[in-house]
Write a protein that holds these residues in place. Sequence first.
Motif, mmCIF file in Angstrom:
data_model
loop_
_atom_site.group_PDB
_atom_site.id
_atom_site.type_symbol
_atom_site.label_atom_id
_atom_site.label_comp_id
_atom_site.label_asym_id
_atom_site.label_seq_id
_atom_site.Cartn_x
_atom_site.Cartn_y
_atom_site.Cartn_z
ATOM 1 N N ASP A 146 -40.843 -16.009 -63.512
ATOM 2 C CA ASP A 146 -40.595 -17.200 -64.335
ATOM 3 C C ASP A 146 -39.381 -16.923 -65.218
ATOM 4 O OD1 ASP A 146 -40.572 -19.322 -66.089
ATOM 5 O OD2 ASP A 146 -42.646 -19.083 -66.759
ATOM 6 N N LEU A 147 -38.194 -17.101 -64.650
ATOM 7 C CA LEU A 147 -36.974 -16.729 -65.370
ATOM 8 C C LEU A 147 -36.778 -17.505 -66.668
ATOM 9 C CD1 LEU A 147 -34.545 -16.195 -62.361
ATOM 10 C CD2 LEU A 147 -35.400 -14.452 -63.933
ATOM 11 N N PRO A 148 -36.935 -18.833 -66.706
ATOM 12 C CA PRO A 148 -36.763 -19.520 -68.001
ATOM 13 C C PRO A 148 -37.749 -19.041 -69.060
ATOM 14 C CG PRO A 148 -36.694 -21.092 -66.192
ATOM 15 C CD PRO A 148 -37.160 -19.795 -65.620
ATOM 16 N N GLY A 149 -39.006 -18.837 -68.673
ATOM 17 C CA GLY A 149 -40.001 -18.372 -69.640
ATOM 18 C C GLY A 149 -39.695 -16.989 -70.159
ATOM 19 N N LEU A 150 -39.302 -16.088 -69.258
ATOM 20 C CA LEU A 150 -38.964 -14.723 -69.673
ATOM 21 C C LEU A 150 -37.693 -14.709 -70.515
ATOM 22 C CD1 LEU A 150 -39.683 -12.758 -66.367
ATOM 23 C CD2 LEU A 150 -41.191 -13.044 -68.335
ATOM 24 N N ALA A 151 -36.698 -15.509 -70.121
ATOM 25 C CA ALA A 151 -35.434 -15.535 -70.863
ATOM 26 C C ALA A 151 -35.637 -16.040 -72.290
ATOM 27 C CB ALA A 151 -34.414 -16.404 -70.129
ATOM 28 N N ALA A 152 -36.517 -17.030 -72.462
ATOM 29 C CA ALA A 152 -36.768 -17.560 -73.810
ATOM 30 C C ALA A 152 -37.382 -16.486 -74.703
ATOM 31 C CB ALA A 152 -37.679 -18.775 -73.718
ATOM 32 N N LEU A 153 -38.345 -15.747 -74.174
ATOM 33 C CA LEU A 153 -38.974 -14.688 -74.964
ATOM 34 C C LEU A 153 -37.995 -13.558 -75.254
ATOM 35 C CD1 LEU A 153 -42.460 -14.481 -73.219
ATOM 36 C CD2 LEU A 153 -42.037 -15.150 -75.589
ATOM 37 N N ALA A 154 -37.227 -13.166 -74.244
ATOM 38 C CA ALA A 154 -36.252 -12.092 -74.448
ATOM 39 C C ALA A 154 -35.208 -12.507 -75.477
ATOM 40 C CB ALA A 154 -35.592 -11.723 -73.120
ATOM 41 N N GLY A 155 -34.712 -13.740 -75.341
ATOM 42 C CA GLY A 155 -33.689 -14.210 -76.269
ATOM 43 C C GLY A 155 -34.192 -14.250 -77.705
ATOM 44 N N ALA A 156 -35.436 -14.676 -77.901
ATOM 45 C CA ALA A 156 -36.015 -14.712 -79.247
ATOM 46 C C ALA A 156 -36.140 -13.319 -79.834
ATOM 47 C CB ALA A 156 -37.382 -15.391 -79.214
#
Length: 396
Positions: free
Chosen positions: A145-155
């Motif tokens: 789940d790239l969008p979900g993982l990217a949001a958490l990583a970015g935060a």
Amino acid sequence: MTDRAPLPLLPYGRQTIEDDDIAAVTAALRADFLTTGPLVEAFEDAFAGTVGARHAVACANGTAALHLAMLALQVRPGEAVIAPSITFLATANCARYVGAEVVFADVDPDSGLMTPDTLAEALRRVGDRRLRAVLPVHLRGDVTDLPGLAALAGAAGAVLVEDAPHALGTTMTFGNVAERVGDARHSAMATFSFHPVKTIATGEGGMVTTNDPGLAERLRVMRSHGMVRPQTSSGPGADPWWYEMAEPGFNYRLPDILCALGLSQLAKLDRFAARRRSLVGTYRATLAPLSPLVTIAARPAWSDPVLHLMGVLIDFDAAGVTRREVVDGLRARGVGSQVHYIPVHRQPYYRDRYGALDLPGAERWYARCLSLPLYPAMADADVARVVEALTAVLGG
């Protein structure tokens, strides 16, 4: 009456090398450059176009690709990188190469993939270290789940680096947008391998894709000893041999000979992908009678994979056999198999460094997983042969 000759072994994966591949390598051998020549850039350009990224940087292998990604991000000793425990050793090791600490994330027990929930749990274990990168693995060819993982990583102040050697050719749809693995829409970089069992082969070889020109330039510098030619060395009267090294890099170049094979193989990607998808469809139909004893690894709804691995989950306890008995029984019937993977957090080096970890999803995945033969040269009859052998070994 003579005994029937044993059938040849069906390995779990293998390269498909054809006459035009051999001709391409032969032509490269007769050309002026065996390495650091024009075929390197040609392969990079073709690969970038295939996956939809702005830049692609070829390198020696998939492990080198991961190491270069850490170097390009300038990950420092003592910083943290999150990697799933279900992966090959290199995903975690690349962080240690640069002195960073690995925080292992759990995975979904039925897909083997890192999820937003397992990443969130891993984030709570980062502590006071600076988190630099999250390395999701597209296991078998299925996409996380790239969008979900990217949001958490970015935060958390980090970026994604996709470990994608299993997933060349895979497409996915997030929010009604069609995407390709390697286009780096959600990540800083994506890394690939061209080992013989992967979707295309160069013998050994790797690639990093990115949309960031600064990262692309740093990848190129660090794959060739860290050498650069300053602007002042290229003007009138400058010494033509001059180069400088601001920091040590590595000899991670991919020779023209292997890039020639890569270009030839890349031209067949659509055919290889179609055949792999067809074989997986045959497996789904042929394995169905063995459910629930044997199930195919779960596919996320957004993923349309070109599977590198035919991963199944077997309830060995219910079958009354051990995995070793199944592996040996399949091999006795001419069918190879493999386990992908032993949880990396179990490895002695990481256990000694970080202590015992409780990652139940990874343990549950490992307890049931087995990879069956999958490669383009297989016939549909080979799939039937594999499933017939598996049925016999399981006592069906």
